[in-house]
Every structure is written in structure tokens, then in C-alpha cells.
Write a protein that holds these residues in place. Structure first.
Motif, short mmCIF file in Angstrom:
data_model
loop_
_atom_site.label_atom_id
_atom_site.label_comp_id
_atom_site.label_asym_id
_atom_site.label_seq_id
_atom_site.Cartn_x
_atom_site.Cartn_y
_atom_site.Cartn_z
N HIS A 40 0.83 -1.21 0.00
CA HIS A 40 0.00 0.00 0.00
C HIS A 40 0.86 1.26 0.00
CE1 HIS A 40 -3.26 -2.75 1.03
NE2 HIS A 40 -4.08 -1.80 0.66
N ILE A 41 1.98 1.23 0.73
CA ILE A 41 2.89 2.38 0.76
C ILE A 41 3.49 2.61 -0.63
CG2 ILE A 41 5.07 3.26 1.71
CD1 ILE A 41 2.78 3.38 3.69
N CYS A 92 -5.67 -0.70 5.55
CA CYS A 92 -4.74 -0.58 6.67
C CYS A 92 -5.45 -0.12 7.94
CB CYS A 92 -3.61 0.38 6.33
SG CYS A 92 -2.62 -0.16 4.92
N GLY A 93 -6.55 0.56 7.79
CA GLY A 93 -7.28 1.07 8.96
C GLY A 93 -8.26 0.08 9.55
N LYS A 94 -8.21 -1.16 9.11
CA LYS A 94 -9.16 -2.19 9.59
C LYS A 94 -8.46 -3.14 10.54
CE LYS A 94 -12.15 -3.99 6.64
NZ LYS A 94 -12.78 -4.85 5.62
N GLU A 95 -9.06 -3.35 11.72
CA GLU A 95 -8.52 -4.27 12.73
C GLU A 95 -9.66 -4.88 13.53
OE1 GLU A 95 -4.16 -2.77 14.28
OE2 GLU A 95 -5.94 -2.02 15.30
N LEU A 108 -11.27 2.33 9.12
CA LEU A 108 -10.84 3.66 8.67
C LEU A 108 -9.98 4.38 9.70
CD1 LEU A 108 -14.21 4.88 7.10
CD2 LEU A 108 -12.39 3.59 6.00
N PHE A 109 -9.27 3.65 10.53
CA PHE A 109 -8.37 4.15 11.58
C PHE A 109 -9.08 4.82 12.76
CE2 PHE A 109 -5.33 4.15 7.99
CZ PHE A 109 -4.35 3.36 8.54
#
Length: 196
Positions: A40-41, A92-95, A108-109
Motif C-alpha cells: 500500500h505504501i 490498513c485502517g481495519k482491525e 478507517l483508523f
């Protein structure tokens, strides 16, 4: 001696108690795999690098009266950059953070929802899914948690580490519903090859 034997459980440790203890002691996190994070980066950096590399070329295009082409190229790079930001924030904002009977669903962080495992209606585990690329095909599975008023939260095993622990945790709570995600052609082909 017979009195002592009567006080002991005839079958030893109860498996249901073991599961309950395992659920109470459960503490783990489902988050994006490091390799996917780096991807993603890189996806975010590519349009920026291209813009820097072609800065002189774009300036020259504008100088010779081809500003429309330069603007189109800039818009295309900007579009890729915005898509990269969207994918970064969504993936990346999903956990999923599990602690005992409590579950925190982060997206979404900044959006955090705290629920109990008892609030989970079901967890659909969809296996046999495939994504096709130009050079390779990837097989993956998806876990979709249904909770609240028809809300859902999904994670896939190819993108998120800790996925197996989440499925095991939901299994211990009798929330798992298994679904076959293969299409009809794949099922028929697998049945032919498998000799079923």
C-alpha cells in the motif's frame, strides 16, 4: 477412599469449561499483514515518484502549447494517488481486537465499535474464493461478522494476520456458518478431479 472418589468428577476436566476458559483468556488482534502494508505504501508513492520524474517533461509540454496533455497526465497521477489513499485507509485502517468476550471492530483508523461476542449474530466463513491477476491466481477465504442491526465486518485470510484465531474464536462461541465460495464451474471441476 471411596468417599474421596465420589467427590471427583468421573470424566475429569469438562471440555465446555475449557472452552469457556479459553474464551475468557482470549486476547489477540487481527491486523493487516506487513507485506500488504508495504504494498500500500509503494502504491501511494508511485504517482508521486512519476510526477517528480516527469516534472520537466510536463513543464515542456505546457511550454509548447500542449497544456491539455500535461493536465491529463497530472489528473491521471492524481487519480491513482487518491485511489491509493482510499485503499490505504480502508485496508490498513481495519482491525479486530479480541479480549475475552469483548470485541473491538476498527475501521478507517478512527471508527471503533465495541461489541460483545454475544452481540454477534453469526460469522460466515466463505472458503474457495479466488482473485485472478495477469500473472497469478490467489485463493483466499473470508470471514464476515454479522452483528447489530444488519451491520457486518469482513476480513480475509490473505490480507490479515490472525484470521485463523478469529475463526477459531467464533467456532468456540458457536457463531460460525461455513459457506462454499466457489462458482458452479469450479465445484463441478473439483468434483470431477476429486472423483466424487
Amino acid at each position: 477412599m471411596e468417599e474421596n472418589n465420589r467427590d471427583e468428577k468421573p470424566l475429569g476436566y469438562n471440555f465446555d469449561d475449557f472452552l469457556e476458559d479459553e474464551i475468557k483468556d482470549a486476547a489477540f488482534k487481527v491486523s493487516l499483514r506487513p507485506g500488504r502494508f508495504y504494498f500500500h505504501i509503494v502504491f501511494l508513492l508511485i504517482p508521486v515518484i512519476f510526477y517528480i520524474m516527469f516534472w520537466n517533461f510536463l513543464y515542456a509540454l505546457e511550454g509548447v502549447g500542449m497544456a491539455d496533455y500535461a493536465a491529463m497526465f497530472k489528473f491521471f497521477l492524481f487519480l491513482i494517488f487518491v485511489m491509493g489513499i482510499c485503499f490505504f485507509v480502508i485496508n490498513c485502517g481495519k482491525e479486530v481486537i479480541v479480549s475475552g468476550h469483548g470485541i473491538v471492530l476498527r475501521s478507517l483508523f478512527i471508527i471503533n465499535e465495541s461489541i460483545s461476542v454475544h452481540d454477534v449474530e453469526r460469522c460466515e466463513v466463505i472458503t474457495g474464493l479466488t482473485t485472478h491477476g495477469r500473472y497469478h491466481t490467489e485463493h483466499y477465504s473470508k470471514a464476515v461478522i454479522y452483528y447489530g442491526d444488519g451491520r457486518r465486518f469482513s476480513v480475509t485470510d490473505n490480507m490479515y494476520k490472525g484470521w485463523n484465531r478469529l475463526v477459531r474464536y467464533m467456532e468456540m462461541n458457536n457463531k460460525v456458518v461455513r459457506l462454499d465460495g466457489r462458482n458452479g464451474f469450479q465445484k463441478a471441476l473439483d468434483d470431477m478431479i476429486g472423483g466424487k
